[in-house]
Design a protein around this motif. Structure first.
Motif, PDB file in Angstrom:
ATOM      1  N   ARG A   1      75.440  44.276  86.848  1.00 49.63           N
ATOM      2  CA  ARG A   1      75.171  45.506  87.569  1.00 49.63           C
ATOM      3  C   ARG A   1      75.530  46.902  86.785  1.00 49.63           C
ATOM      4  NH1 ARG A   1      77.473  44.145  91.433  1.00 49.63           N
ATOM      5  NH2 ARG A   1      75.862  43.263  92.814  1.00 49.63           N
ATOM      6  N   ALA A   2      76.396  46.753  85.956  1.00 46.59           N
ATOM      7  CA  ALA A   2      77.206  48.027  85.406  1.00 46.59           C
ATOM      8  C   ALA A   2      76.327  48.116  84.223  1.00 46.59           C
ATOM      9  CB  ALA A   2      78.611  47.563  84.864  1.00 46.59           C
ATOM     10  N   LEU A   3      75.972  47.311  83.564  1.00 50.60           N
ATOM     11  CA  LEU A   3      74.968  47.261  82.397  1.00 50.60           C
ATOM     12  C   LEU A   3      73.592  47.867  82.851  1.00 50.60           C
ATOM     13  CD1 LEU A   3      75.525  44.021  80.375  1.00 50.60           C
ATOM     14  CD2 LEU A   3      75.821  46.536  79.576  1.00 50.60           C
ATOM     15  N   ARG A   4      73.067  47.332  84.275  1.00 49.03           N
ATOM     16  CA  ARG A   4      71.804  48.240  84.656  1.00 49.03           C
ATOM     17  C   ARG A   4      72.255  49.633  84.760  1.00 49.03           C
ATOM     18  NH1 ARG A   4      68.969  46.282  90.116  1.00 49.03           N
ATOM     19  NH2 ARG A   4      71.024  47.230  91.172  1.00 49.03           N
ATOM     20  N   ALA A   5      73.323  50.199  85.252  1.00 44.87           N
ATOM     21  CA  ALA A   5      73.809  51.640  85.350  1.00 44.87           C
ATOM     22  C   ALA A   5      73.559  52.106  84.276  1.00 44.87           C
ATOM     23  CB  ALA A   5      74.984  51.618  86.090  1.00 44.87           C
ATOM     24  N   VAL A   6      73.426  51.572  82.900  1.00 41.92           N
ATOM     25  CA  VAL A   6      73.482  52.364  81.593  1.00 41.92           C
ATOM     26  C   VAL A   6      72.142  52.314  81.004  1.00 41.92           C
ATOM     27  CG1 VAL A   6      75.766  52.571  81.228  1.00 41.92           C
ATOM     28  CG2 VAL A   6      74.882  50.756  80.467  1.00 41.92           C
ATOM     29  N   GLY A   7      71.087  51.543  81.814  1.00 38.75           N
ATOM     30  CA  GLY A   7      69.789  51.483  81.196  1.00 38.75           C
ATOM     31  C   GLY A   7      69.364  49.989  80.886  1.00 38.75           C
ATOM     32  N   VAL A   8      70.358  48.999  80.955  1.00 35.04           N
ATOM     33  CA  VAL A   8      69.740  47.625  80.815  1.00 35.04           C
ATOM     34  C   VAL A   8      68.596  47.224  81.988  1.00 35.04           C
ATOM     35  CG1 VAL A   8      70.243  45.259  80.137  1.00 35.04           C
ATOM     36  CG2 VAL A   8      71.670  47.170  79.326  1.00 35.04           C
ATOM     37  N   PRO A   9      67.521  46.753  81.947  1.00 31.66           N
ATOM     38  CA  PRO A   9      66.754  46.452  83.036  1.00 31.66           C
ATOM     39  C   PRO A   9      66.966  45.044  83.583  1.00 31.66           C
ATOM     40  CG  PRO A   9      65.352  45.992  80.859  1.00 31.66           C
ATOM     41  CD  PRO A   9      67.081  46.693  80.359  1.00 31.66           C
ATOM     42  N   TYR A  10      68.117  44.871  84.049  1.00 27.00           N
ATOM     43  CA  TYR A  10      68.471  43.788  85.020  1.00 27.00           C
ATOM     44  C   TYR A  10      67.984  44.068  86.363  1.00 27.00           C
ATOM     45  CZ  TYR A  10      71.729  41.853  81.419  1.00 27.00           C
ATOM     46  OH  TYR A  10      72.079  41.077  80.289  1.00 27.00           O
ATOM     47  N   THR A  11      67.189  43.084  86.926  1.00 23.01           N
ATOM     48  CA  THR A  11      66.802  43.147  88.205  1.00 23.01           C
ATOM     49  C   THR A  11      67.768  42.595  89.440  1.00 23.01           C
ATOM     50  OG1 THR A  11      65.956  40.776  88.371  1.00 23.01           O
ATOM     51  CG2 THR A  11      64.377  42.550  87.368  1.00 23.01           C
ATOM     52  N   ASP A  12      67.488  43.041  90.878  1.00 28.67           N
ATOM     53  CA  ASP A  12      68.240  42.619  91.824  1.00 28.67           C
ATOM     54  C   ASP A  12      68.374  41.069  91.644  1.00 28.67           C
ATOM     55  OD1 ASP A  12      68.713  45.307  92.588  1.00 28.67           O
ATOM     56  OD2 ASP A  12      67.112  45.078  93.992  1.00 28.67           O
ATOM     57  N   ALA A  13      67.362  40.179  91.547  1.00 30.29           N
ATOM     58  CA  ALA A  13      67.353  38.710  91.390  1.00 30.29           C
ATOM     59  C   ALA A  13      68.416  38.304  90.221  1.00 30.29           C
ATOM     60  CB  ALA A  13      66.028  38.252  91.293  1.00 30.29           C
ATOM     61  N   MET A  14      68.462  39.039  89.077  1.00 23.28           N
ATOM     62  CA  MET A  14      69.154  38.734  88.129  1.00 23.28           C
ATOM     63  C   MET A  14      70.656  38.777  88.279  1.00 23.28           C
ATOM     64  SD  MET A  14      67.087  40.286  84.754  1.00 23.28           S
ATOM     65  CE  MET A  14      65.649  39.517  84.007  1.00 23.28           C
ATOM     66  N   ILE A  15      71.006  39.843  89.080  1.00 22.35           N
ATOM     67  CA  ILE A  15      72.226  40.248  89.487  1.00 22.35           C
ATOM     68  C   ILE A  15      72.807  39.218  90.432  1.00 22.35           C
ATOM     69  CG2 ILE A  15      73.834  41.909  90.538  1.00 22.35           C
ATOM     70  CD1 ILE A  15      72.033  44.256  88.974  1.00 22.35           C
ATOM     71  N   GLU A  16      71.817  39.247  91.553  1.00 25.98           N
ATOM     72  CA  GLU A  16      72.317  38.240  92.621  1.00 25.98           C
ATOM     73  C   GLU A  16      72.415  36.612  92.049  1.00 25.98           C
ATOM     74  OE1 GLU A  16      70.420  36.561  96.872  1.00 25.98           O
ATOM     75  OE2 GLU A  16      69.439  38.147  95.845  1.00 25.98           O
ATOM     76  N   ASN A  17      71.999  36.449  91.004  1.00 26.41           N
ATOM     77  CA  ASN A  17      71.978  34.708  90.680  1.00 26.41           C
ATOM     78  C   ASN A  17      72.573  34.869  89.499  1.00 26.41           C
ATOM     79  OD1 ASN A  17      69.933  33.414  92.572  1.00 26.41           O
ATOM     80  ND2 ASN A  17      68.902  35.043  92.134  1.00 26.41           N
ATOM     81  N   ALA A  18      73.379  35.712  89.066  1.00 21.92           N
ATOM     82  CA  ALA A  18      74.161  35.780  87.643  1.00 21.92           C
ATOM     83  C   ALA A  18      74.773  34.483  87.571  1.00 21.92           C
ATOM     84  CB  ALA A  18      74.721  37.027  87.244  1.00 21.92           C
ATOM     85  N   SER A  19      75.995  34.272  88.419  1.00 19.14           N
ATOM     86  CA  SER A  19      76.816  33.132  88.218  1.00 19.14           C
ATOM     87  C   SER A  19      76.005  31.801  88.158  1.00 19.14           C
ATOM     88  CB  SER A  19      77.918  33.296  89.595  1.00 19.14           C
ATOM     89  OG  SER A  19      78.639  34.322  89.223  1.00 19.14           O
ATOM     90  N   ASP A  20      75.209  31.587  89.309  1.00 20.01           N
ATOM     91  CA  ASP A  20      74.147  30.273  89.063  1.00 20.01           C
ATOM     92  C   ASP A  20      73.456  30.197  87.635  1.00 20.01           C
ATOM     93  OD1 ASP A  20      75.456  29.408  91.556  1.00 20.01           O
ATOM     94  OD2 ASP A  20      73.780  30.497  92.633  1.00 20.01           O
ATOM     95  N   ASP A  21      72.909  31.395  87.294  1.00 22.41           N
ATOM     96  CA  ASP A  21      72.179  31.202  86.110  1.00 22.41           C
ATOM     97  C   ASP A  21      73.142  31.071  84.912  1.00 22.41           C
ATOM     98  OD1 ASP A  21      69.997  31.806  87.400  1.00 22.41           O
ATOM     99  OD2 ASP A  21      69.731  33.935  87.148  1.00 22.41           O
TER     100      ASP A  21
ATOM    101  N   GLU B   1      66.996  46.759  68.047  1.00 21.95           N
ATOM    102  CA  GLU B   1      67.739  45.397  68.183  1.00 21.95           C
ATOM    103  C   GLU B   1      69.044  45.808  69.014  1.00 21.95           C
ATOM    104  OE1 GLU B   1      66.959  42.561  64.883  1.00 21.95           O
ATOM    105  OE2 GLU B   1      66.960  44.521  64.000  1.00 21.95           O
ATOM    106  N   SER B   2      69.752  46.824  69.131  1.00 16.60           N
ATOM    107  CA  SER B   2      70.900  47.113  69.613  1.00 16.60           C
ATOM    108  C   SER B   2      70.801  48.096  71.076  1.00 16.60           C
ATOM    109  CB  SER B   2      71.734  47.946  68.678  1.00 16.60           C
ATOM    110  OG  SER B   2      72.127  47.224  67.391  1.00 16.60           O
ATOM    111  N   LYS B   3      69.417  48.111  71.377  1.00 16.66           N
ATOM    112  CA  LYS B   3      69.037  48.809  72.577  1.00 16.66           C
ATOM    113  C   LYS B   3      69.792  48.419  73.955  1.00 16.66           C
ATOM    114  CE  LYS B   3      65.076  50.018  75.432  1.00 16.66           C
ATOM    115  NZ  LYS B   3      63.636  49.734  75.345  1.00 16.66           N
ATOM    116  N   TYR B   4      70.229  47.210  73.906  1.00 17.04           N
ATOM    117  CA  TYR B   4      70.829  46.621  75.192  1.00 17.04           C
ATOM    118  C   TYR B   4      72.333  46.168  74.955  1.00 17.04           C
ATOM    119  CZ  TYR B   4      66.170  46.247  77.010  1.00 17.04           C
ATOM    120  OH  TYR B   4      64.584  46.805  77.454  1.00 17.04           O
ATOM    121  N   ASP B   5      72.938  46.664  73.651  1.00 19.24           N
ATOM    122  CA  ASP B   5      74.214  46.393  73.469  1.00 19.24           C
ATOM    123  C   ASP B   5      75.232  47.599  73.922  1.00 19.24           C
ATOM    124  OD1 ASP B   5      73.447  44.044  72.319  1.00 19.24           O
ATOM    125  OD2 ASP B   5      73.857  44.545  70.363  1.00 19.24           O
ATOM    126  N   HIS B   6      76.066  47.075  75.051  1.00 22.63           N
ATOM    127  CA  HIS B   6      76.969  48.194  75.151  1.00 22.63           C
ATOM    128  C   HIS B   6      78.448  47.556  75.135  1.00 22.63           C
ATOM    129  CE1 HIS B   6      73.956  50.952  76.719  1.00 22.63           C
ATOM    130  NE2 HIS B   6      73.159  49.918  76.962  1.00 22.63           N
TER     131      HIS B   6
END
Length: 241
Positions: free
Chosen positions: A159-179, A92-97
């Motif tokens: 993008r920083a979280l993806r670098a440590v293993g969280v599976p954010y996609t390019d689309a998620m990163i690109e649209n983060a503010s709008d989302d 449950e803490s897998k993506y907590d950094h």
């Protein structure tokens, strides 16, 4: 026993060797279990990631020092399980950094808080805790409703979280503010948000004000997802072989 200890202390080489032996034993005890971590830590292929709004709320939670008074880890003790729900699992803490397990409980544990109270309760509680919990000693956070959420940096956060293993996609990163804005704006087009994060994404005005997206929106969104990123803790244990 003490005589042997005193004799070793008087001989620097013997003392250094003894320290190395003792440290090696301690290190082995700490390190050896890590070789079996893949077999001991649970997995959950369907586990969700934080949306940008929820992640922004988590950052506010850390910024305001909420973790200093609230833990996020239900221990395997009967009274804790009866009070808070199923004990916490590592997955449950897998993506907590960083992880926010904590041990200080000036306030209650929050690991299973998601869905326990309404958005209105959380908003009122954060504005003035005494309005809903008369005995509370928690500070007020009324200004969060008046502070517009800054979203420009959220893509960099993902993008920083993806670098440590969280599976954010390019689309998620690109649209983060709008989302982040879309999740707190139910009247807007949210198709892209649900496509990226799933139909289970909670989309609504969390602070009750549809005119703006505030830091209160983000923090309440985060509190409402605690314990809901994974269903692993609520699943029956696998059968013993």
């Amino acid at each position: 026993m003490f005589g042997t200890h005193y004799r070793i202390e008087r001989k620097s080489i013997a003392l250094a060797v003894t320290i190395m032996i003792v440290a090696s034993i301690g290190g082995l005890i700490e390190i050896a279990p890590l070789f079996t971590i893949d077999d001991t830590v649970e997995s959950d292929p369907s586990m969700r990631v934080y949306t940008p709004l929820e992640l922004a709320g988590r950052n506010i939670y850390m910024r305001e020092g909420c973790y200093a008074c609230h833990s996020q880890m239900v221990r395997t003790l009967q009274d804790e399980v009866e009070r808070y729900g199923p004990y916490s699992l590592a997955v449950e803490s897998k993506y907590d950094h960083p992880m926010l397990w904590g041990s200080k409980r000036t306030g209650p544990d929050l690991a299973r808080l998601g869905g326990k109270y309404s958005d209105q309760w959380h908003t009122a509680h954060l504005k003035n805790p005494r309005d809903v919990v008369p005995q509370s000693i928690m500070p007020r956070y009324k200004w969060l409703s008046e502070s517009q959420l800054q979203t420009k940096h959220l893509g960099d956060d993902l993008r920083a979280l993806r670098a440590v293993g969280v599976p954010y996609t390019d689309a998620m990163i690109e649209n983060a503010s709008d989302d982040a804005v879309a999740q707190a704006s139910p009247d807007d087009d949210t198709a892209g948000l649900t496509k990226r994060y799933g139909d289970a994404t909670q989309i609504r005005s969390f602070d009750g004000d549809k005119a703006t997206v505030s830091e209160m929106d983000a923090l309440v969104a985060y509190l409402q997802i605690l314990g809901k990123l994974s269903d692993a803790a609520h699943q029956p244990p696998p059968p013993k072989e």
